[in-house]
Design a protein around this motif. Sequence first.
Motif, PDB file in Angstrom:
ATOM      1  N   ILE A   1      -1.322 -13.284  27.211  1.00 46.28           N
ATOM      2  CA  ILE A   1      -0.771 -12.932  25.663  1.00 46.28           C
ATOM      3  C   ILE A   1      -1.645 -12.235  25.119  1.00 46.28           C
ATOM      4  O   ILE A   1      -1.355 -10.892  24.469  1.00 46.28           O
ATOM      5  N   THR A   2      -3.181 -12.349  25.298  1.00 45.82           N
ATOM      6  CA  THR A   2      -4.081 -11.582  24.473  1.00 45.82           C
ATOM      7  C   THR A   2      -4.277 -10.330  25.076  1.00 45.82           C
ATOM      8  O   THR A   2      -5.089  -9.482  24.557  1.00 45.82           O
ATOM      9  N   GLY A   3      -3.834 -10.132  26.389  1.00 42.40           N
ATOM     10  CA  GLY A   3      -4.428  -9.049  27.312  1.00 42.40           C
ATOM     11  C   GLY A   3      -5.463  -9.087  27.952  1.00 42.40           C
ATOM     12  O   GLY A   3      -5.979  -8.167  28.644  1.00 42.40           O
ATOM     13  N   ALA A   4      -6.256 -10.427  27.932  1.00 40.11           N
ATOM     14  CA  ALA A   4      -7.427 -10.258  28.587  1.00 40.11           C
ATOM     15  C   ALA A   4      -7.346 -10.627  30.154  1.00 40.11           C
ATOM     16  O   ALA A   4      -8.134 -10.147  30.878  1.00 40.11           O
ATOM     17  N   PHE A   5      -6.093 -11.022  30.628  1.00 41.72           N
ATOM     18  CA  PHE A   5      -5.810 -11.263  31.969  1.00 41.72           C
ATOM     19  C   PHE A   5      -5.882 -10.020  32.746  1.00 41.72           C
ATOM     20  O   PHE A   5      -6.248 -10.175  33.874  1.00 41.72           O
TER      21      PHE A   5
ATOM     22  N   CYS B   1      -4.043 -27.454  31.537  1.00 45.47           N
ATOM     23  CA  CYS B   1      -4.796 -26.635  30.661  1.00 45.47           C
ATOM     24  C   CYS B   1      -5.129 -25.266  31.189  1.00 45.47           C
ATOM     25  O   CYS B   1      -5.157 -24.156  30.643  1.00 45.47           O
ATOM     26  N   PHE B   2      -5.480 -25.180  32.458  1.00 43.55           N
ATOM     27  CA  PHE B   2      -5.599 -23.854  33.321  1.00 43.55           C
ATOM     28  C   PHE B   2      -4.431 -22.962  33.237  1.00 43.55           C
ATOM     29  O   PHE B   2      -4.671 -21.832  33.051  1.00 43.55           O
ATOM     30  N   MET B   3      -3.082 -23.605  33.369  1.00 45.22           N
ATOM     31  CA  MET B   3      -1.951 -22.693  33.175  1.00 45.22           C
ATOM     32  C   MET B   3      -1.921 -22.120  31.702  1.00 45.22           C
ATOM     33  O   MET B   3      -1.416 -21.074  31.776  1.00 45.22           O
ATOM     34  N   LEU B   4      -2.144 -23.052  30.914  1.00 44.43           N
ATOM     35  CA  LEU B   4      -1.925 -22.504  29.655  1.00 44.43           C
ATOM     36  C   LEU B   4      -3.021 -21.573  29.151  1.00 44.43           C
ATOM     37  O   LEU B   4      -2.975 -20.430  28.515  1.00 44.43           O
ATOM     38  N   LEU B   5      -4.295 -21.563  29.822  1.00 39.72           N
ATOM     39  CA  LEU B   5      -5.498 -20.515  29.865  1.00 39.72           C
ATOM     40  C   LEU B   5      -4.927 -19.283  30.577  1.00 39.72           C
ATOM     41  O   LEU B   5      -4.994 -18.224  29.629  1.00 39.72           O
ATOM     42  N   GLY B   6      -4.456 -19.343  31.497  1.00 40.91           N
ATOM     43  CA  GLY B   6      -3.781 -17.991  31.996  1.00 40.91           C
ATOM     44  C   GLY B   6      -2.752 -17.482  31.091  1.00 40.91           C
ATOM     45  O   GLY B   6      -2.689 -16.218  30.958  1.00 40.91           O
ATOM     46  N   ALA B   7      -1.892 -18.259  30.802  1.00 40.77           N
ATOM     47  CA  ALA B   7      -0.816 -17.793  29.712  1.00 40.77           C
ATOM     48  C   ALA B   7      -1.404 -17.269  28.438  1.00 40.77           C
ATOM     49  O   ALA B   7      -1.089 -16.190  28.046  1.00 40.77           O
ATOM     50  N   LEU B   8      -2.479 -17.788  27.848  1.00 42.31           N
ATOM     51  CA  LEU B   8      -3.036 -17.397  26.605  1.00 42.31           C
ATOM     52  C   LEU B   8      -3.881 -15.945  27.144  1.00 42.31           C
ATOM     53  O   LEU B   8      -3.849 -15.023  26.288  1.00 42.31           O
ATOM     54  N   LEU B   9      -4.488 -16.124  28.341  1.00 42.59           N
ATOM     55  CA  LEU B   9      -5.030 -14.689  28.342  1.00 42.59           C
ATOM     56  C   LEU B   9      -4.229 -13.696  28.800  1.00 42.59           C
ATOM     57  O   LEU B   9      -4.404 -12.568  28.325  1.00 42.59           O
TER      58      LEU B   9
END
Length: 123
Positions: free
Chosen positions: A48-52, A38-46
């Motif tokens: 993709i959205t540009g928030a990371f 879940c944390f890895m997918l959170l980093g991937a999602l962030l």
Amino acid sequence: MEIFLMYLKVFAVGGALCALGQLLINKTKMSSARILVCFMLLGALLEITGAFGYMKEFAGAGVTVPITGFGSTLVKGALEGAKESGLIGAVTGGIKAAGAGLASVIFFGFVFALVSRSKSKKI
């Protein structure tokens, strides 16, 4: 004073991620492996959205060192590889981007396995 504030931001964001993980362990029946994914997918999602990028600029290592940084690195490499050579580049790009980190984890895991002695837990 500026460096102190940077350390404070890194500690606050990294600590918040760790606290969230601990809450998931204590309050849900999720396994550790599911929480890591879940944390890895959170980093991937962030990523993709540009928030990371904004989080990385604000908190630095507080957001890149946990597993969220690994998810972001995989996605960033896959996106760059896809731009260069399509689908094959998307698959190999993530592996290339995360290769140095994975190699160091394997190497240091091997070294510590040689140095350390395993013990069984007493129940």
